[in-house]
Design an enzyme around this catalytic site. Structure first.
Site, PDB file in Angstrom:
ATOM      1  N   ASP A   1       0.798  -1.031   0.190  1.00  0.00           N
ATOM      2  CA  ASP A   1      -0.059   0.042   0.148  1.00  0.00           C
ATOM      3  C   ASP A   1       0.822   0.984  -0.106  1.00  0.00           C
ATOM      4  OD1 ASP A   1      -2.373   1.507   0.131  1.00  0.00           O
ATOM      5  OD2 ASP A   1      -3.163   0.365   1.793  1.00  0.00           O
TER       6      ASP A   1
ATOM      7  N   GLU B   1       2.849   5.233  -3.650  1.00  0.00           N
ATOM      8  CA  GLU B   1       3.035   6.427  -4.361  1.00  0.00           C
ATOM      9  C   GLU B   1       4.476   7.232  -3.868  1.00  0.00           C
ATOM     10  OE1 GLU B   1       0.199   6.875  -2.194  1.00  0.00           O
ATOM     11  OE2 GLU B   1      -0.268   4.969  -3.484  1.00  0.00           O
TER      12      GLU B   1
ATOM     13  N   ASP C   1      -7.939   4.381  -3.439  1.00  0.00           N
ATOM     14  CA  ASP C   1      -8.973   4.508  -2.643  1.00  0.00           C
ATOM     15  C   ASP C   1     -10.212   5.369  -3.256  1.00  0.00           C
ATOM     16  OD1 ASP C   1      -7.739   3.363  -0.904  1.00  0.00           O
ATOM     17  OD2 ASP C   1      -7.155   4.834   0.215  1.00  0.00           O
TER      18      ASP C   1
END
Length: 812
Positions: A398, A401, A471
């Site tokens: 997760d 980025e 998300d």
């Protein structure tokens, strides 16, 4: 002194020689000076050319993070015609215009493909103490020429013409500085800093914040598959995933205990609803100060080894959440911090307390690690081995980025092992995902690496990673956006994409619906069913989100329309597993793709160029999901990755009216020209090049099969490897010649890289109405030596044959 004098004389001679000849031929291409710009062209292969430009006399050093291939020894000719230099290989022609300094590209017949507009712009820039440039190069596209790519964007568009976008990695958008054209060429802008892409009728340009040079690759493939093949040859091929990864995945934010996770697996087995994967999300490590400790410190997970073993005993697989950041009370934090390998900008979570909004009085102290450092990546893996040793099956990486909150310009000055964070910003996911893949491959070849990750960049396809779209909110618009987002990501060379089925943030759907869950809200029920039907035709079928529980049994019971529709979609996915796994091999071996924009297979039909709600899944199945509400009204749900956590905004007592989900509805489907199509459910035949009205029901997703297709269908199972493929149904759709290769191996491990697999070729001769099952190629331990195939034509005609690996003809 004598050596220096000789070196100076040689340098002057080379400069005079260059000026006299206008250019110098090298082993890979040419070097020349154009309008105070040093230009180098390198052929990486006969269809791919690298273009390098720097201000005259400036030195540079660059080792590409995305490109892994080296320039080949390519046969090419150089011809001077007036003021133009022509470099020609067997595939492309590169033209260098000495008058205007522009480079242009054509196919081998001289047909123009792409032309630069003007010379590059180098704007001096001080990057955290390093003198460099802001770099820009513009190009000229034809007026009506669509281009695709740029990554996962939430703009709902197929062609990215008239787009003006700052390309920087984010939660719900993953950027790749690559475009490809319907004309059959691709352009990879090899720069990792935030980059502005702008397209207008006047020009199309890439402009990056940091660059010592303009560096891009032009590649010609003739069509989309050819371009993707060139891009993968340049940046890396796609490894195989295990068979189980193509089954159904259930997830939730989050399973709060070992007991809760195991109950979900057990419940699926009791209901006999297929399941192959379950995912443990965050906070199994405890509080936020122990963020991403890479060990089970939460007392609700008292025996993680037992938990993993029990999941495996139920023939399911477990992957687990890991992040790019660490809390201050963790072992990896302390080790990385001691070596100066942690960044100081704000990241998630902000507070050590699990409350919303974050309490600034108790900062979490969580920091992102320097994935650009080889030592940092090794430390990351060393700590991850605590989970790897538990026999966990894969990694949910997760925030790759990574999360960057409350952005301040000076954050980009942060030093990394490869310069400023600004300089290498967009390559962060490539580096951190690559670190896990490379280290696991060094550790063992017994289990294929599988990584689910929130961000991706050019070349990441080589690292066993499936990228999801972050998300996103639960809305029909968001659902529709995921289709072109996945297709454009595929067109950058990255074939593995998925999205949170149902959307991550339920938002306004999550009112008080009797038992307090949106699963009883017909508005959400309809959206979820349509989303899971479409998700069955993506590389990873994964149900996930916050606010509500997504497991099938929260949507009702067997015999009720919504439950039955969800179960049907899951079983449909499993029936296609032999087709999907063989397609996976086609992706690995032949540079193919799972989700295929219609322009990939039907580029001559201009009507498909911008279709953003249909696609091919593999080369045979046209997927036309229902993407608009039919039984309820579409709600506007405005949530994002920041506001979505504020549960106070998502409460209420809104009521709903009963909905009859048994009613018949209809939808419009466009069937591309150039082939015959068959309705998968009814076998009704249609000519391509027309829009049709398709009757639908809540449990039906419109699917059409291209004439000439050969599709193997597997048995009804509860998990992917429950039953052998010893009695497959082979569906043959007449109307055109066709071929398909059934691929099988040990379904995990890397033995396939050494030829341990089998291929069974199927060829349909439409004129002779004959199916030839060719000789089996290859072998592996435990393979099926003898088997039965039931051959079924689309009209229902069927023949059952025994196959022992030898060539067999089946006449109809």
């Amino acid at each position: 002194m004598h050596k220096l004098f000789i070196t100076t004389i040689i340098s002057l001679f080379l400069i005079l020689q260059l000026q006299a000849q206008d250019y110098r031929k090298t082993e890979q291409g040419i070097k020349t000076v154009l309008k105070d710009i040093d230009l180098e062209i390198q052929f990486f292969n006969p269809a791919t050319a690298r273009v390098i430009k720097v201000p005259h006399g400036q030195s540079y050093q660059k080792e590409s993070l995305s490109v892994v291939s080296d320039p080949q020894n390519v046969n090419f000719t150089v011809t001077k015609k007036g003021s133009t230099l022509l470099l020609k290989t067997e595939e492309i022609v590169v033209n260098v215009d000495f008058n205007n300094g522009q480079v242009s590209f054509a196919d081998k017949k001289g047909k123009n493909l792409l032309t630069e507009k003007g010379t590059p712009v180098f704007t001096p820039f001080n990057d955290a103490g390093d003198d460099t440039y802001r770099v820009k190069q513009a190009f000229l596209l034809e007026k009506d020429e669509p281009v695709y790519g740029l990554g996962i964007l939430q703009n709902g568009k197929m062609s990215q013409r008239n787009e003006n976008r700052n390309l920087v990695q984010g939660n719900v958008e993953d950027v790749v500085t690559f475009i490809q054209s319907v004309k059959g060429y691709g352009l990879f802008w090899d720069n990792y800093s935030p980059t502005h892409f702008a397209d207008s009728p006047a020009e199309t340009s890439f402009e990056s914040e940091v660059g010592d040079l303009v560096d891009y690759y032009f590649m010609y493939g003739g069509h989309a598959d050819g371009v993707i093949a060139q891009m993968r040859q340049l940046t890396g091929q796609v490894p195989m995933f295990p068979l189980w990864t193509y089954g159904f995945w259930q997830s939730r934010e989050r399973y709060k205990s070992q007991k809760e996770l195991l109950e979900v697996v057990e419940k699926y087995r009791e209901l006999e609803v297929p399941l192959d994967g379950i995912i443990q999300d965050w906070q199994y490590w405890g509080n936020n100060y122990q963020w991403n400790a890479m060990e089970f410190l939460n007392p609700e997970f008292p025996n993680p080894k037992q938990m993993v073993d029990e999941v495996h005993s139920k023939n399911a697989n477990l992957i687990i959440s890991i992040w790019s950041s660490f809390g201050p009370q963790t072992k990896p934090y302390r080790e990385l911090d001691s070596k100066g390998l942690l960044f100081n900008f704000q990241t998630w979570p902000e507070s050590g307390l699990e409350t919303w909004p974050p309490n600034p009085e108790y900062p979490s102290g969580v920091r992102v690690y320097d994935a650009y450092s080889a030592e940092g990546r090794d430390i990351y893996w060393k700590n991850l081995t605590r989970l790897h040793d538990l026999n966990i099956d894969g990694w949910w990486m997760d925030s790759t980025e990574p999360d960057h909150l409350h952005f301040k310009p000076e954050d980009m000055d942060t030093r990394t092992a490869m310069g400023s964070f600004r300089k290498v910003r967009n390559a962060y996911p490539l580096m951190t995902v690559g670190g896990v893949y490379d280290n696991q491959r060094k550790t063992s070849s017994d289990k294929r690496v599988f990584i689910l990750t929130r961000s991706g960049f050019a070349g990441q396809q080589r690292y066993g990673a499936n990228v999801w779209s972050g998300d996103i909110g639960s809305s029909w618009e968001s659902f529709r956006n995921q289709i072109p987002a996945g297709l454009n990501f595929t067109l950058t060379g990255n074939p593995n994409f998925n999205a949170d089925i149902g959307g991550f943030f339920v938002g306004a759907y999550n009112k008080t619906w009797n038992d307090g869950t949106a699963t009883k809200n017909p508005h959400f029920q309809e959206l979820y069913v349509r989303w899971i039907q479409q998700g069955a035709f993506t590389p990873m079928m994964r149900s996930h989100g916050t606010d509500i529980k997504r497991e099938i049994y929260y949507f009702g019971e067997k015999g009720e329309p919504i439950y039955d529709a969800i179960e049907k979609a899951i079983n449909l996915r499993y029936s296609f597993l032999p087709y999907i796994y063989s397609t996976s091999w086609d992706v690995t071996k032949n540079q193919s793709s799972f989700m295929r924009a219609l322009v990939m297979d039907f580029a001559q039909d201009k009507k498909v160029w911008n279709i953003n709600d249909q696609y091919m899944f593999g080369k045979s199945i046209l997927v036309a999901p229902v993407v608009k509400a039919q039984y309820t009204t579409e709600k506007v749900v405005a949530v994002d990755e920041s506001t979505g956590w504020n549960k106070q905004e998502n409460t209420g007592n809104e009521q709903f009216h009963a909905v009859d989900f048994t009613e018949s509805k209809s939808t419009q489907v466009y069937l591309p020209a150039g082939t015959i199509w068959y309705d998968y459910w009814t076998n009704q035949k249609y000519n391509g090049g027309q829009e049709i009205t398709r009757e639908t029901s809540i449990d039906n997703i419109p699917l059409y099969i291209k004439a000439g297709s050969i599709i193997p269908l597997g048995p009804k199972v509860q998990y992917a490897t429950e039953k052998k493929w010893d009695n497959l149904e082979i569906k043959v759709y007449a109307g055109a010649d066709g071929a398909f290769t059934l691929y099988e191996d040990e379904f995990d491990n890397y033995n396939y890289e050494n030829g341990v697999y089998t291929e069974i070729p199927f060829v349909w001769n439409n004129g002779a109405r004959k199916l030839t099952i060719g000789e089996r190629k290859g072998n592996y331990e435990g393979m099926l030596s003898n088997r039965t195939f039931t051959i079924v034509l689309q009209d229902g005609t069927a023949k059952k044959v025994s196959y022992n690996g030898q060539k067999l003809d089946v006449k109809f």
